[in-house]
Design a protein around this motif. Structure first.
Motif, mmCIF file in Angstrom:
data_model
loop_
_atom_site.group_PDB
_atom_site.id
_atom_site.type_symbol
_atom_site.label_atom_id
_atom_site.label_comp_id
_atom_site.label_asym_id
_atom_site.label_seq_id
_atom_site.Cartn_x
_atom_site.Cartn_y
_atom_site.Cartn_z
ATOM 1 N N TYR A 15 -15.167 -3.166 6.160
ATOM 2 C CA TYR A 15 -15.782 -2.693 5.081
ATOM 3 C C TYR A 15 -15.248 -1.288 4.793
ATOM 4 N N ILE A 16 -14.747 -0.996 3.532
ATOM 5 C CA ILE A 16 -14.190 0.145 2.845
ATOM 6 C C ILE A 16 -14.795 0.745 1.647
ATOM 7 N N SER A 17 -15.697 1.832 1.994
ATOM 8 C CA SER A 17 -16.415 2.370 0.674
ATOM 9 C C SER A 17 -15.295 3.255 0.022
ATOM 10 N N LYS A 18 -16.033 3.461 -1.194
ATOM 11 C CA LYS A 18 -15.061 4.237 -2.347
ATOM 12 C C LYS A 18 -14.452 5.604 -1.598
ATOM 13 N N GLY A 19 -13.325 5.779 -1.990
ATOM 14 C CA GLY A 19 -12.572 7.352 -1.798
ATOM 15 C C GLY A 19 -11.474 7.069 -0.745
ATOM 16 N N PHE A 20 -11.047 5.573 -0.439
ATOM 17 C CA PHE A 20 -10.091 5.583 0.637
ATOM 18 C C PHE A 20 -8.953 4.794 -0.157
ATOM 19 N N ALA A 21 -7.548 5.381 0.498
ATOM 20 C CA ALA A 21 -6.470 4.472 0.389
ATOM 21 C C ALA A 21 -6.235 3.235 1.257
ATOM 22 N N HIS A 22 -5.861 2.283 0.828
ATOM 23 C CA HIS A 22 -5.749 0.822 1.526
ATOM 24 C C HIS A 22 -4.683 0.404 1.548
ATOM 25 N N GLY A 23 -3.892 -0.181 2.736
ATOM 26 C CA GLY A 23 -2.832 -1.107 2.915
ATOM 27 C C GLY A 23 -2.868 -1.747 4.077
ATOM 28 N N PHE A 24 -1.706 -2.761 4.160
ATOM 29 C CA PHE A 24 -1.645 -3.686 5.357
ATOM 30 C C PHE A 24 -0.365 -4.135 5.542
ATOM 31 N N LEU A 25 -0.119 -4.468 6.556
ATOM 32 C CA LEU A 25 1.160 -5.095 7.148
ATOM 33 C C LEU A 25 1.124 -6.227 7.642
ATOM 34 N N GLY A 67 0.685 -1.140 0.021
ATOM 35 C CA GLY A 67 -0.057 -0.025 0.064
ATOM 36 C C GLY A 67 0.931 1.303 0.117
ATOM 37 N N LEU A 68 0.198 2.452 0.148
ATOM 38 C CA LEU A 68 -1.314 2.535 0.063
ATOM 39 C C LEU A 68 -1.884 2.594 -1.230
ATOM 40 N N HIS A 69 -2.881 1.933 -1.618
ATOM 41 C CA HIS A 69 -3.277 1.800 -2.943
ATOM 42 C C HIS A 69 -4.641 2.382 -2.969
ATOM 43 N N PHE A 70 -4.929 2.982 -4.122
ATOM 44 C CA PHE A 70 -6.360 3.316 -4.751
ATOM 45 C C PHE A 70 -6.429 3.691 -6.250
ATOM 46 N N GLN A 71 -7.476 3.867 -6.630
ATOM 47 C CA GLN A 71 -7.651 3.989 -8.160
ATOM 48 C C GLN A 71 -8.040 5.392 -8.249
ATOM 49 N N VAL A 72 -7.600 6.279 -9.163
ATOM 50 C CA VAL A 72 -8.117 7.688 -9.370
ATOM 51 C C VAL A 72 -9.394 7.738 -10.064
ATOM 52 N N SER A 87 -5.289 -0.845 -14.757
ATOM 53 C CA SER A 87 -4.066 -0.449 -14.413
ATOM 54 C C SER A 87 -3.917 1.142 -14.585
ATOM 55 N N GLN A 88 -4.463 1.628 -15.502
ATOM 56 C CA GLN A 88 -4.410 3.320 -15.871
ATOM 57 C C GLN A 88 -4.700 4.038 -14.834
ATOM 58 N N TYR A 89 -5.653 3.599 -13.818
ATOM 59 C CA TYR A 89 -6.011 4.473 -12.877
ATOM 60 C C TYR A 89 -5.424 3.907 -11.508
ATOM 61 N N ASP A 90 -4.546 3.050 -11.621
ATOM 62 C CA ASP A 90 -3.924 2.782 -10.543
ATOM 63 C C ASP A 90 -3.000 3.778 -9.931
ATOM 64 N N SER A 91 -2.692 3.974 -8.510
ATOM 65 C CA SER A 91 -2.246 5.030 -7.883
ATOM 66 C C SER A 91 -1.932 4.707 -6.420
ATOM 67 N N GLY A 92 -1.224 5.390 -5.658
ATOM 68 C CA GLY A 92 -1.030 5.278 -4.493
ATOM 69 C C GLY A 92 -0.328 6.297 -3.531
ATOM 70 N N ILE A 93 -0.182 6.330 -2.386
ATOM 71 C CA ILE A 93 0.435 7.283 -1.470
ATOM 72 C C ILE A 93 1.441 6.349 -0.771
ATOM 73 N N ILE A 94 2.725 7.074 -0.609
ATOM 74 C CA ILE A 94 3.615 6.327 -0.048
ATOM 75 C C ILE A 94 3.525 5.942 1.558
ATOM 76 N N TRP A 95 3.744 4.608 1.917
ATOM 77 C CA TRP A 95 3.310 4.340 3.534
ATOM 78 C C TRP A 95 3.934 5.017 4.492
ATOM 79 N N ASN A 96 4.901 5.708 4.289
ATOM 80 C CA ASN A 96 5.440 6.514 5.655
ATOM 81 C C ASN A 96 5.466 7.983 5.438
ATOM 82 N N ASP A 97 4.256 8.253 4.726
ATOM 83 C CA ASP A 97 3.917 9.788 4.452
ATOM 84 C C ASP A 97 3.975 10.750 5.858
ATOM 85 N N ARG A 98 4.935 11.731 5.736
ATOM 86 C CA ARG A 98 4.980 12.452 6.971
ATOM 87 C C ARG A 98 3.660 13.186 7.654
ATOM 88 N N ASP A 99 2.725 13.718 6.581
ATOM 89 C CA ASP A 99 1.622 14.298 7.018
ATOM 90 C C ASP A 99 0.310 13.459 7.598
#
Length: 475
Positions: free
Chosen positions: A113-123, A62-67, A141-153
Motif C-alpha cells: 500500500y502506497i499513499s499519495k506523495g511517493f514515486a513508484h517503480g519496479f523491476l 519507473g520511477l513514476h508519479f503525478q505532480v 497525462s498532463q501531470y505525469d512525471s518521473g525521477i530517473i531510476w538510477n539517480d545518484r542521490d
C-alpha cells in the motif's frame, strides 16, 4: 479475525499488506481487497481505477508519479515476481528522498500500500510477470512525471547481480530513460500551467498579479495574442502547450450594446465557453469560467443561491446563462457567478463615479438596483482558493454585504472627499436598452463553506481599490 495484516516500513504512509490465505489441495483463496476490512487496519483510501501490466524479466518501470492528483496505490503480483521500489518525494516529510524496496510475488502474495506523495517503480524478476494495482486517482497525462531510476542521490540498490541481471541489459521505455534527477525534481517548478484568456481585463490582470506572487506558471492572452472566437486556432494553441487548466476571463460585457450586437455577444459568452470546456474535457484538464448575477430577474428580496432558478432579462444575461449550461456539461468545470466587478483594468462603475465627480457639483445615481460590488482582486484570490479544492460545479462569489448603486457611489465619493450633492434617482429615469434586475445579491455561503474562509465586505474592497488607484496616481 482480520483478513489483512498491515506491516509498517521505514516510510510513513507505505505499508506491506499480508492477506489471509486459505489453501488446500485444490489451490488457494484470498481477498485482495475489502473496503471494510481495510478500514479496520486504518486504510480508508477510495480506489477508483484498476491497472494491470505484464513485463518480461529485466523490464524496469519507473520511477513514476503525478505532480498533481498524486495517486495512492495498492500493488500486488498475480504472476511472477518483482522488486518493488517506492521513494518518498513529499518535500515536508522527515523521510524525504528515502526509498524502500520489497519483493512481491505470486508465491508470497504480499501487497504494497502506497499513499499519495511517493514515486513508484519496479523491476520484473521473471518472464511474463503480471501485476495489478489499484489507484485512488485517475491517470492524467498532463501531470505525469518521473525521477530517473538510477539517480545518484537516491542511490537505489536494485540488486541486479543477486537476481541474475546486468545493469546494461535492463529494459526501459524511452520515456523512462529521460526522467529528471531527484535534484532537478527538488528544484523544478511542479505546479499548474494556466492558460488565461481575456487577460487584459480587470479580473485577468488581477489573476496575473496573483500568479506572479504565487510563482504559478501561466500564459496570459487577450484577443491580440489569441482570438478565442477562432476555435481552430485556439485548439492548435492548446495542443502545442502543456496546460493543466484554462481560466476564461474573456467575455462580452457591454450589457446595453448586446441588445443590438446579440450575435457577437452570443459567440463570446455562450459559444466560446462551450468549446473551451469541450477542449478541456478532451485534455482532461480543469476549466474555469465566469457568469453574472444578471441571470436572475430580481424578484427575490433575499440573496440568490446556486439552487435558485435563473430568469434572465436581457440578451447579455441570456448568453451568460447559456454559457453556464454548456460549461457545466463537463464534470471538471468551475462556473463562478459574480456581481458588479470593479478593479484596475477595464472601466467600471467605481471609476465612472470618480470620473463623473471631476468638475461636477451634482450627481444623480439610481437607488433601486441592489447587489454587491465585487473587487476583482478578491474575485481572483477566492476563485483560486476554490479551484484548489477540486470541488467542481456552480458557485456564487461576490464581496460580503449589499448596496444600491447610490450607496456604492456615496461611499466612494465620501472616501475621495467630494463635496458635491448626490441625489437619488430611479432606473426608469435613465432609459436603457437592456433591462436590469432590481435585486441580484448573490449568496456566497456555499463557496465560503468549501474554502473555509469568509469573503471580505464590499467596503473593504473599495478601500483597497482606492489605495491601489492612489499608488498609480489615478485618484
Amino acid at each position: 479475525m482480520n483478513k489483512f495484516k498491515k506491516i509498517e516500513t521505514n516510510l510513513q504512509g507505505m505499508y506491506i499488506i499480508e492477506p489471509l490465505v486459505f489453501e488446500d489441495n485444490r489451490g488457494f483463496f484470498l481477498e485482495s481487497y475489502n473496503k471494510d476490512e481495510f478500514e479496520k487496519i486504518g486504510i480508508t483510501t477510495n480506489f477508483i481505477q484498476d491497472n494491470h501490466s505484464k513485463s518480461k524479466k529485466g523490464v524496469l518501470r519507473g520511477l513514476h508519479f503525478q505532480v498533481r492528483y498524486s495517486q495512492g496505490k495498492l500493488v500486488r503480483v498475480v504472476k511472477g515476481r518483482i522488486l518493488d521500489i517506492v521513494v518518498d518525494i513529499r518535500k515536508d516529510s522527515s523521510t524525504y528522498g528515502k526509498w524502500h524496496g520489497i519483493e512481491l510475488s505470486e508465491e508470497n502474495k504480499k501487497m504494497l500500500y502506497i499513499s499519495k506523495g511517493f514515486a513508484h517503480g519496479f523491476l520484473a524478476l521473471e518472464d511474463d510477470t503480471e501485476i495489478e494495482y489499484k489507484c485512488d486517482e485517475f491517470y492524467i497525462s498532463q501531470y505525469d512525471s518521473g525521477i530517473i531510476w538510477n539517480d545518484r542521490d537516491i542511490a537505489i540498490d536494485w540488486n541486479f547481480e543477486e537476481y541474475g541481471l546486468k545493469e546494461e541489459e535492463i529494459i526501459l521505455s524511452e520515456k523512462d530513460t529521460k526522467h529528471q534527477s531527484f535534484k532537478e525534481y527538488t528544484e523544478k517548478y511542479a505546479g499548474e500551467n494556466v492558460l488565461l484568456t481575456g487577460a487584459d481585463g480587470q479580473l485577468g490582470q488581477d489573476f496575473q498579479k496573483l500568479f506572479d506572487k504565487l510563482e504559478t506558471k501561466y500564459t496570459a492572452t487577450d484577443y491580440k495574442e489569441l482570438d478565442v472566437t477562432d476555435r481552430e486556432k485556439v485548439k492548435e494553441f492548446i495542443d502545442n502547450n502543456n496546460f493543466t487548466m484554462i481560466i476564461n476571463c474573456a467575455a462580452y460585457n457591454n450589457v446595453d450594446k448586446a441588445e443590438e450586437e446579440s450575435e457577437k455577444c452570443f459567440v463570446l459568452n455562450s459559444y466560446v465557453p462551450k468549446y473551451l470546456a469541450e477542449i478541456c474535457k478532451e485534455k482532461n484538464i480543469i476549466f474555469v469560467t465566469y457568469s453574472t448575477d444578471f441571470v436572475f430577474d430580481g424578484e427575490r428580496e433575499i440573496p440568490y443561491t446556486e439552487e435558485d432558478i435563473p430568469n434572465p432579462l436581457s440578451i447579455y444575461s441570456k448568453t451568460k446563462l447559456e454559457g453556464e449550461k454548456y460549461s457545466l456539461e463537463y464534470e471538471k468545470s468551475f462556473v463562478i457567478r459574480t456581481s458588479w466587478v470593479f478593479g484596475m483594468g477595464n472601466n467600471n462603475f467605481c471609476k465612472q463615479v470618480i470620473n463623473w465627480s471631476k468638475g461636477k457639483d451634482k450627481l444623480r445615481i439610481v437607488d433601486d438596483q441592489i447587489s454587491s460590488p465585487t473587487y476583482s482582486k478578491d474575485l481572483a484570490e477566492y476563485s483560486w482558493k476554490l479551484i484548489q479544492t477540486d470541488k467542481y460545479g456552480l458557485y456564487h462569489l461576490s464581496n460580503d454585504g449589499e448596496a444600491s448603486k447610490f450607496e456604492q457611489a456615496q461611499y466612494i465619493l465620501k472616501k475621495i472627499g467630494w463635496n458635491g450633492i448626490l441625489e437619488r434617482a430611479k432606473t426608469k429615469d435613465f432609459p436603457l436598452p437592456a433591462r436590469r434586475a432590481e435585486y441580484s445579491k448573490l449568496d456566497s455561503s456555499k463557496l465560503e463553506g468549501v474554502i473555509n474562509k469568509k469573503i471580505p465586505h464590499w467596503k473593504s474592497g473599495i478601500d483597497r481599490f482606492l489605495e491601489e488607484m492612489k499608488e498609480k496616481g489615478e485618484v
